[in-house]
Structure formats: C-alpha cells, structure tokens
Write a protein that holds these residues in place. Sequence first.
Motif, PDB file in Angstrom:
ATOM      1  N   PRO A 486      50.309  40.408   1.733  1.00 17.18           N
ATOM      2  CA  PRO A 486      50.712  38.991   1.666  1.00 17.18           C
ATOM      3  C   PRO A 486      49.849  38.081   2.536  1.00 17.18           C
ATOM      4  O   PRO A 486      49.770  36.879   2.288  1.00 17.18           O
ATOM      5  CB  PRO A 486      52.159  39.015   2.167  1.00 17.18           C
ATOM      6  CG  PRO A 486      52.633  40.404   1.934  1.00 17.18           C
ATOM      7  CD  PRO A 486      51.437  41.271   2.131  1.00 17.18           C
ATOM      8  N   ASN A 487      49.188  38.652   3.560  1.00 23.67           N
ATOM      9  CA  ASN A 487      48.347  37.853   4.455  1.00 23.67           C
ATOM     10  C   ASN A 487      46.864  37.914   4.081  1.00 23.67           C
ATOM     11  O   ASN A 487      46.004  37.532   4.879  1.00 23.67           O
ATOM     12  CB  ASN A 487      48.511  38.331   5.904  1.00 23.67           C
ATOM     13  CG  ASN A 487      49.911  38.087   6.416  1.00 23.67           C
ATOM     14  OD1 ASN A 487      50.595  37.157   5.984  1.00 23.67           O
ATOM     15  ND2 ASN A 487      50.359  38.927   7.345  1.00 23.67           N
ATOM     16  N   ALA A 488      46.568  38.407   2.873  1.00 25.12           N
ATOM     17  CA  ALA A 488      45.164  38.610   2.481  1.00 25.12           C
ATOM     18  C   ALA A 488      44.359  37.322   2.531  1.00 25.12           C
ATOM     19  O   ALA A 488      43.214  37.303   2.998  1.00 25.12           O
ATOM     20  CB  ALA A 488      45.108  39.217   1.079  1.00 25.12           C
ATOM     21  N   GLU A 489      44.936  36.231   2.064  1.00 30.84           N
ATOM     22  CA  GLU A 489      44.217  34.959   2.041  1.00 30.84           C
ATOM     23  C   GLU A 489      43.941  34.451   3.453  1.00 30.84           C
ATOM     24  O   GLU A 489      42.880  33.888   3.727  1.00 30.84           O
ATOM     25  CB  GLU A 489      45.041  33.927   1.264  1.00 30.84           C
ATOM     26  CG  GLU A 489      44.298  32.628   1.024  1.00 30.84           C
ATOM     27  CD  GLU A 489      45.082  31.675   0.142  1.00 30.84           C
ATOM     28  OE1 GLU A 489      44.808  30.463   0.200  1.00 30.84           O
ATOM     29  OE2 GLU A 489      45.982  32.146  -0.605  1.00 30.84           O
ATOM     30  N   LYS A 490      44.878  34.687   4.357  1.00 33.54           N
ATOM     31  CA  LYS A 490      44.742  34.191   5.730  1.00 33.54           C
ATOM     32  C   LYS A 490      43.796  35.046   6.572  1.00 33.54           C
ATOM     33  O   LYS A 490      42.984  34.530   7.344  1.00 33.54           O
ATOM     34  CB  LYS A 490      46.125  34.129   6.380  1.00 33.54           C
ATOM     35  CG  LYS A 490      46.130  33.546   7.778  1.00 33.54           C
ATOM     36  CD  LYS A 490      47.567  33.459   8.302  1.00 33.54           C
ATOM     37  CE  LYS A 490      47.590  32.860   9.703  1.00 33.54           C
ATOM     38  NZ  LYS A 490      48.981  32.785  10.246  1.00 33.54           N
ATOM     39  N   PHE A 491      43.917  36.383   6.425  1.00 37.08           N
ATOM     40  CA  PHE A 491      43.144  37.277   7.285  1.00 37.08           C
ATOM     41  C   PHE A 491      42.039  38.043   6.549  1.00 37.08           C
ATOM     42  O   PHE A 491      41.324  38.841   7.161  1.00 37.08           O
ATOM     43  CB  PHE A 491      44.075  38.295   7.960  1.00 37.08           C
ATOM     44  CG  PHE A 491      45.065  37.667   8.907  1.00 37.08           C
ATOM     45  CD1 PHE A 491      44.674  37.211  10.160  1.00 37.08           C
ATOM     46  CD2 PHE A 491      46.394  37.521   8.545  1.00 37.08           C
ATOM     47  CE1 PHE A 491      45.584  36.639  11.026  1.00 37.08           C
ATOM     48  CE2 PHE A 491      47.315  36.942   9.412  1.00 37.08           C
ATOM     49  CZ  PHE A 491      46.916  36.493  10.650  1.00 37.08           C
TER      50      PHE A 491
END
Length: 746
Positions: A486-491
């Motif tokens: 779920p955090n792929a775009e952010k991290f």
Amino acid sequence: MRELHRYLNDLINRVTYLQDIKGEDWEGLPAILSELNNLKENFYQIAEKKCQARLEAIDNRLTLLEEQADKTLTPYETVKIVRNPQRFTLLDILENVYDSFTELGGEGEINVDPAVICARAMISRRVGDKIYMHQVIVIGHEKGHGEEFRNGGSAKPWGNEKALRYMRVAETEGIPIHFYVFTPGAFPIEDYPGAAQQIARNLYFMSKLKVPTVAFISEGGSGGAEAIALADVRLMAAYGYYSVISPEGAAAIEGKLKEGQRPPRDLVEFCARQLKITAKDNLRLGTIDRIVPEPPLGARRNDYQFFKRLRYEMIRATDEAVLRTKSLKAFRSYALKRKSEEENPPDEFDVYVRWELSDVEVEKLLDLRSKKYREISRHVLGLKKSPLKSYMQKSQDLGLRVYHDLRYGFLKQSQKMIQRVMEDISGEGFAFLKQLTEPLKSAYDLLGTKGRRGRAKPVVEEQVIEDVSELYVSPLALEDRTVTCPNAEKFGCPDIWVPDLYGEFCGVCPTCGYHFPLEYQWYLSNVFDANSIKEFNADIASPNPLGFEGFDKKLAQARKKTGRNSAMITFQAKIGGISLIVAMLIADFRQGTVGVAEGEKFIQACDRARITKRPFLAFIHTTGGIRIHEGTLGVIQMPRCTLAVREYIDEGGLYLVVYDNNSYAGPVASFLGCSPYQFAIKSTRLGFAGPRVIRETTGEDIPPDYHSAENALRRGHIQGIWDRREIRKKLYEALLTMGGKNLYYR
C-alpha cells in the motif's frame, strides 16, 4: 384570559408531542392542531366561556388519544420520547429534585464541556418533625432543550475527564455520587485524552470508588453511557432506553447500507424491538435494578410529581447502597416498606440513614459491587453448577490461592528477606575491609606497580530469548503471485512475491515495514514456546440471549468457519520459560466482537492470573467492538471486565495489551484501554469509532492516518509500537522488566 391562553399553548404542545412520537398524521392529529391554531389566531374574538368549552373538548379527545398512544407504544417510539426536546433534563432535575446545587467545572457555554454537568448538591429528607440534609456530588449529561452547545448530551473526552475529576473529589470528601445518564453516545474523537481511553479510565476508577453510587438512566447510548454508569444501584426511567447502539445505527449495519443512506422505518422499528432497549427489557435482562415510574408517554420538564418520585427513589437507592454494608436485618426491614409506597412516594421517611461509611463498610461496599457486576449476564450462559460442583470449584480455587500464596508469597518473601540480610552483611564487611586495606593500596600505588583490575561482572546477567525452533508459515504463502505494498507510491516499494512475504518476511514489507494482516494462528505458533499452550474454558459458547432474529444462523456459520465457540481464546502458555495467562480476541469469529461469553472468559482468565500470580496478556488480533446482537448484555461486559482487571492490577499483577489489525469501540474503551502497558503492532489501526461513524456524527472528514498506531502513540493512548518480527522478544523483555513484585517469578 391569561390562564386560558396558557391552557391553549399547553394543548398545542401536547399535540406536537404526540405527532413527534406517533407521526404527524396519526389519528387525525393535523385536524386537532389546525383547530387549536385557529383558536389561537382568533383568541380575543371568541367569548371566554365558548373558548373554554372548546378547549376542554379538545383536552378530552387528546387524553383519549394519549392513552391509546401509550398502550400501542413501540420500542422505537420510546426512543423518540427520550429524544424529544420537551423531555426533562439534568438541569430540570437539579432544580426540582435537589434543595440547592452549585455547578462545578463551568456553567452554561462557559464550560470545559457543556454536555457534562458536575455539581455539588444538597438533598433533604424529612423524618418526623426533623429535616436532615445530605451532601452529594451530581455528575451527568445535559442534553438541553435545543441548545446546540450542549451537543445533544454527547460528552467529549475532556467532559468525561471532568466527571472523573469530581469523582475523585467525592471520594476524598466521602460523599455519595448520583450519576445521571442522558446521552446517545460519546463524541467519537481521538483528541487527547481520547474518547475510548478516557471512558476506560473512568470505568477503572469507578470500579473501586470508595463511596456509595447511584446511576439513573434516561438515555443510555453504549460506551458513552458506561462512562458514568458503573454504580452500586442502577435505576432507569420507565420511558427511557438503554442500548448497545441506536436503532438507526443497527439498521444501517443489518441492512448493509452505504454511507449517507437512511434506513427504512420498518427496519429501524425491527432493530429497536430486537435490541431489547426498553426499561422493562433491561430489568428482565438484569442490567438495571429498578424502574422509576413516569406519567403516560414519559415525564416532561414540568411534571413535578415525577420529580417528587425521582427524589424519593434517589434517596432510597442511596440508603440501599449504604445499608447493604451494615446490618442485614436493618436492610431487610427497610426494603420491605417499599411495598406500600409504589403508587405515591411518601412525603417523609421513617428513618434517617447516615451516608458516611467506615473503613470496614467501604471494604464491604467494594466487595458487594464486585459480586454484583460479576453476576450480571452470567445467567444466559447456563453456567449454574450443582452445589457439589460449586463446592469443588471453590475448594480448588482456595487450594490454588493457598499454594501460590505460600510458594510465591510467604516462602519467597522469607527467601528475599534472608537474601537482603546477607547482602547487607556482605556490604558492611566489604566497607570494613576497605577501611583496613585502603592505606596499603595507596602505598602500593605510589610504588608504580598498579595491578590490573578485572572486568566488573553484572549483578544480573543479560538474558536472551531463543527463537521458536520451527517457524510457522502462513497458508497465505502457498499462492504463487505478487502483491503491491500500500505504501509503494510513497516509498517506491517493489512488488513482493507472496511466498516470501508470508514466509520469510512474516507479512512485513522489506522496504517500508508495512505489516500485512496475518491469521491469529501465526501468533499462537511463533510467539509462545513450543507445546506450551494449554487452552481452558473452550466450551463457553456465544449465545443469542435476546433471541435476535437470524443471529442463531450467523453464530452457527461462525462456529463452522472457525471450529470455535466464541471470539475469545483463553489459555496458559510460556514465553522464554515464563508462564503467563493469555486472552486472545480473534477476527475470524464475528470480527472479534465481545459478548457475554467473551466477557466471562476474559474475567475467568483474569482471575486465574491473579490467583496464580501470572502475568496477564490480552492479545487483540482484531475487535470490532461490542456485539450489537447481544444488546446491553454485551455493553455490560465493559464494566464487568474492567472491574476484574482493576482487582488483578491492585494485587500486583502485570497486565499487558497488544493490538493488531483493527481495534475499536467498547473493548478499547474499557478493559483494554485501562491497561498501563498498551502496545500496538505496526500498521495497526485503533480508536473509539471508525471513520464512517465519525463523519456521520461530527459532520467532518478525518485524515487517512487518524487511527494509525503512530498517532495513537503521539496522543499517549499506547506506550509503544512493535515490529511483528520482534514481538516474541519484546514480550519477553516486558515480562522481565514490567509489573510489580508479586509475580511468581520475581
């Protein structure tokens, strides 16, 4: 003419009141209202006698309609009575029941929280030709008569904190507390001190309040009501309601409605019937002690006969709480008198009862309160044992207590005392020898031949816990595919191969540390020592105590899916050789909701930990709150379980709470939130109410991370965030470094 005009306005109010309850078009009410409005418009053109006759005729018609309405009243219509702005409020009670009062912590809008009133009040009783005055602290919700600043009686966290502050004042001064519950529910915000955490603190303190307490319920909405309702005597208004959730809220859940959709009236009526929310229902269920009579269709702000009745009931209930701590004979003789006083409360009392308690009586008060709440709701589980089995159980409990008190109490304390004496003697001897050898050592150092000092040895050697020999692998790892964090775009997390994610990575993203949900079996296998888990009370099964239509089928499906009888697993286990008692709420069974079975299993696990001097761990895989299908029998688990926790902690136990996945509502606002040691696994979401409830209640949206573990830590609601891969090690460290000296291994 002035009296006649007042009479006319009173009739108009009665019609609108009936319309609010039964519907605008019920039994020709619009025609009656139209006639009254016509009379009002032409009031001064109509002859006085003619107007009087027409008003009396309408009055007679209304009286018949009110009697009919009262006989056909539905549970949901009772809710509408309670919500009506003409109903009496706490301020009306303060002005008409008590002789005088001084509001504390604010007044009107200039207030810590206008939805909560705290007051120092005087209430009198007449005995013969003498009048005796009693001091009390009054704490309750104020709905107001339409004032927006009262927030409809929904207390904010700081309002409940204000209530707790004046509970402490009452305890310090040794005067009784009268609680008045007029709330649809607590205001669901997490701002410090937090809705859930503050309710938990209130319950924890009330469980051992050293003064007599009486609660009167008019509108009891779930956890918000319990924040000031744990009392020695619980009264309820005849036309009040007390529920786990509003009928509209239950209808939205049962109908699986989308956000913003209004539930149909038929479904709301159905849920109100099924939830058993009326005073008669709650008296039958055993969640209240007595019903306070009201006039037909409920008391309003000018029903002075009702206030007289309420005054009598509050004095008598306080007497009852006090007399139970004294001679049983005196209590019986006093209680029997009530049979002839049901219809009209007496103007005077036959006896004067002092409300001050001695230290011995305080101990008895707390003991009776504990026994009272422990018994509430147990009858629905069918746990009654034969006299022989009960005797055997009590004997076993007594034997366990004596054994553990001797082994880990008397003998261990003696051993510690001897050890301290030896350490003191050793210290004294070392100091004496040092005085003799210091001159020789100084001379030796002057010669330049300093000796090499050995490395100091630690008094307590560092203990390292061994990993579980064979790591349990989740069945989720059997799928041959990839997932996106779920955090792929952010991290910038790359896609993760599922066998790696749920195998070697333990459900944790190796890039950002996001924790994917895992089944509860993973924790059973990877946190506790191999073959150390010994489950108990597995046969206690979740019931359908309200006979909620369709719920038996849902329970059967949950049992078939999980192979378990309830959402709670209680067991004894070991971590690094340290034995502990564990209560685990699991998501698989009805989303980890808490009902009578779960509450009883938690209490028995807590008692086992207390008797055997074991640490007590509440591991919350998920909890969706109190199970709505069990109504107030579910809500009452909040004070029941909190009281058991308080008794355990007071005896020197170590109570740890670990949250995983989603944890909300009643359990967090009671027996979980009162723990001094609360931790969350990373990516956990926890709080009092979910985003949808907050939006619908406050009218405001919340940020995506509002319920994150990081924000819970920032607000002080938890004490730390743990990585799932280190949970075994973290728990072991907590067992070694936290808790009092009364644990068996200390």
